[in-house]
Design a protein around this motif. Structure first.
Motif, PDB file in Angstrom:
ATOM      1  N   THR A 198      28.252 -97.770 -40.755  1.00  0.00           N
ATOM      2  CA  THR A 198      28.080 -98.338 -42.096  1.00  0.00           C
ATOM      3  C   THR A 198      26.837 -99.223 -42.190  1.00  0.00           C
ATOM      4  O   THR A 198      26.366 -99.489 -43.287  1.00  0.00           O
ATOM      5  CB  THR A 198      29.320 -99.145 -42.529  1.00  0.00           C
ATOM      6  N   SER A 200      23.200 -98.991 -42.073  1.00  0.00           N
ATOM      7  CA  SER A 200      22.429 -97.757 -42.186  1.00  0.00           C
ATOM      8  C   SER A 200      21.072 -97.856 -41.489  1.00  0.00           C
ATOM      9  O   SER A 200      20.564 -98.942 -41.204  1.00  0.00           O
ATOM     10  CB  SER A 200      22.226 -97.409 -43.654  1.00  0.00           C
ATOM     11  N   GLU A 203      18.715-100.067 -43.391  1.00  0.00           N
ATOM     12  CA  GLU A 203      18.904-101.506 -43.173  1.00  0.00           C
ATOM     13  C   GLU A 203      18.290-101.928 -41.842  1.00  0.00           C
ATOM     14  O   GLU A 203      17.725-103.018 -41.728  1.00  0.00           O
ATOM     15  CB  GLU A 203      20.402-101.852 -43.168  1.00  0.00           C
ATOM     16  N   ASP A 285      32.664 -94.636 -53.453  1.00  0.00           N
ATOM     17  CA  ASP A 285      31.797 -95.603 -52.794  1.00  0.00           C
ATOM     18  C   ASP A 285      31.889 -95.339 -51.283  1.00  0.00           C
ATOM     19  O   ASP A 285      32.991 -95.234 -50.738  1.00  0.00           O
ATOM     20  CB  ASP A 285      32.266 -97.019 -53.120  1.00  0.00           C
ATOM     21  N   ALA A 286      30.723 -95.205 -50.617  1.00  0.00           N
ATOM     22  CA  ALA A 286      30.710 -94.787 -49.212  1.00  0.00           C
ATOM     23  C   ALA A 286      31.475 -95.750 -48.305  1.00  0.00           C
ATOM     24  O   ALA A 286      32.189 -95.329 -47.399  1.00  0.00           O
ATOM     25  CB  ALA A 286      29.272 -94.628 -48.718  1.00  0.00           C
ATOM     26  N   ARG A 287      31.336 -97.045 -48.544  1.00  0.00           N
ATOM     27  CA  ARG A 287      32.029 -98.008 -47.673  1.00  0.00           C
ATOM     28  C   ARG A 287      33.534 -97.933 -47.852  1.00  0.00           C
ATOM     29  O   ARG A 287      34.295 -97.983 -46.886  1.00  0.00           O
ATOM     30  CB  ARG A 287      31.541 -99.428 -47.949  1.00  0.00           C
ATOM     31  N   GLU A 318      23.647 -93.752 -47.650  1.00  0.00           N
ATOM     32  CA  GLU A 318      24.785 -94.640 -47.370  1.00  0.00           C
ATOM     33  C   GLU A 318      26.009 -93.854 -46.880  1.00  0.00           C
ATOM     34  O   GLU A 318      26.947 -94.439 -46.362  1.00  0.00           O
ATOM     35  CB  GLU A 318      25.114 -95.502 -48.602  1.00  0.00           C
ATOM     36  N   TRP A 319      25.956 -92.523 -47.020  1.00  0.00           N
ATOM     37  CA  TRP A 319      27.078 -91.696 -46.578  1.00  0.00           C
ATOM     38  C   TRP A 319      26.870 -91.157 -45.165  1.00  0.00           C
ATOM     39  O   TRP A 319      27.691 -90.382 -44.660  1.00  0.00           O
ATOM     40  CB  TRP A 319      27.279 -90.518 -47.544  1.00  0.00           C
TER      41      TRP A 319
END
Ligand code: TXA
Ligand code: MG
Length: 334
Positions: A198, A200, A203, A285-287, A318-319
């Motif tokens: 999570t 990424s 980031e 939402d990916a998270r 993000e996925w």
């Protein structure tokens, strides 16, 4: 095997002390982290670490992540600590990022599967933190499941997978992140992403600049930079098939036919035809999706599904972590 329930935000020090005693004696303790439950052993006790491999049925070439209470403790196990490690630790620790760095000899060979490196992580979950602080020694902890199976996000998942193979479970409820940490190697010339999570790639790039993706994956038992790259991994007992959203009607027709013979499960964003065993309304939402994925797989396995159809997730960066886990779970049957 014992189970001790603890408050996930303020774990009872008595339970934590009991867990430390088991670890100090060379035993195995499963505990919640923010990602998934870990199966912990005293990381500097090679016999205890050997028990992890035994309990999981884990191949000896697959190294473990060492968990620590602080960056300072992490540095003590590294023979080199690049500037990038400091910047990443400052930004993401405690949290779901694992850094692979050159190791010192105090780390048993077994922890690192003979590699000259060690994977280090300072977890954020209050129970994991309390355990590490009370222990005062590093804790080696892979996910608390039998090798190749779906990682556990609840104490019940741990009990079902490992049961009497371990000494104690600290039950701190469900794990909020839901998929394993991002693993980044800082041991080579260029920082390399070994396992998406999570946190990424983008980031990480914001903090340290360029990051490479791993070269082609090795196959079979050939040595590999990261065991998360094993062909079959994170897999439910059921056969997992991914379907593209635009082909959902074709797949559902097939699923309904198969369902006459055995229970067929579906994991999807939208409702699915009646009669199939389903986990629907997955978050877009990916998270949030990551936080529910393993529980969905465990649930469908538990309901006896022989096949699971999972709707492919969006392409966005993000996925990446979720996409990776779904792909590996499905690859097992390709
Ligand atoms: O979120 C997590 O990382 C969880 C929790 C419990 O912290 N742990 C976990 O451990 O997922 P495990 O053993 O299931 O996965 C181990 C991962 C491998 O996929 C690999 O990428 C990495 O750790 N690893 C460990 N040691 C390594 C090393 N020396 N070099 C490269 N990769 C290593
Ligand atoms: Mg694992």
């Amino acid at each position: 095997m014992n189970v001790l329930r603890v408050d996930p935000t303020r774990p009872d020090p008595k339970a934590v002390t009991a867990a430390v005693e088991v670890l100090r004696g060379g035993g195995l303790v499963a505990f919640p982290t923010e990602t998934v439950y870990g199966l912990g052993a005293h990381a500097l006790d090679a016999d205890a670490v050997a028990r992890i491999y035994q309990a999981k049925g884990r191949p000896a070439y697959n190294p473990l992540i060492v968990h620590l209470a602080s960056t300072r403790d992490a540095r003590r196990l590294a023979s080199a600590w690049p500037a990038a490690a400091d910047r990443l630790a400052e930004r993401f620790w405690p949290g779901p990022l694992t850094l692979v760095v050159p190791r010192l000899r105090v780390v048993p060979d077994l922890v690192s599967a003979g590699l000259p490196t060690v994977a280090l992580r300072v977890p954020a979950h209050p129970v994991a933190r309390a355990l590490l602080e009370a222990a005062g020694f590093p804790i080696a902890a892979p996910s608390a499941n039998r090798s190749t199976q779906v990682s556990p996000t609840t104490a019940e998942h741990v009990r079902r997978s490992l049961g009497d193979r371990i000494d104690l479970i600290l039950d701190g409820g469900h794990c909020p992140v839901g998929i394993e940490s991002t693993v980044l190697s800082l041991a080579g010339d260029v920082p390399t992403l070994l396992r998406p999570g999570t946190i990424s790639l983008e980031e990480i790039r914001e903090v340290i600049g360029d990051v490479a993706l791993p070269a082609d994956e090795p196959s079979g038992t050939a040595s590999r930079p990261s065991p998360g790259m094993m062909d079959r991994h994170y897999a439910p007992r059921a056969e997992l098939r991914l379907f593209a959203p635009e082909e959902r009607n074709n797949w559902f027709a097939r699923a309904r036919e198969e369902n006459e013979g055995w229970p067929v499960g579906v994991i999807a964003f939208e409702p699915v035809p009646a009669g199939l065993v389903s986990v629907v309304g997955m978050p877009d939402d990916a998270r949030e999706y990551a936080a529910r994925l393993y529980a969905a797989l465990h649930e469908l396995d538990g309901r006896g599904c022989r096949v699971i159809y999972a709707e492919a997730v969006p392409k966005g960066v993000e996925w990446a972590g979720v996409r990776d886990r779904l792909r590996r779970a499905a690859t097992a049957f390709d």
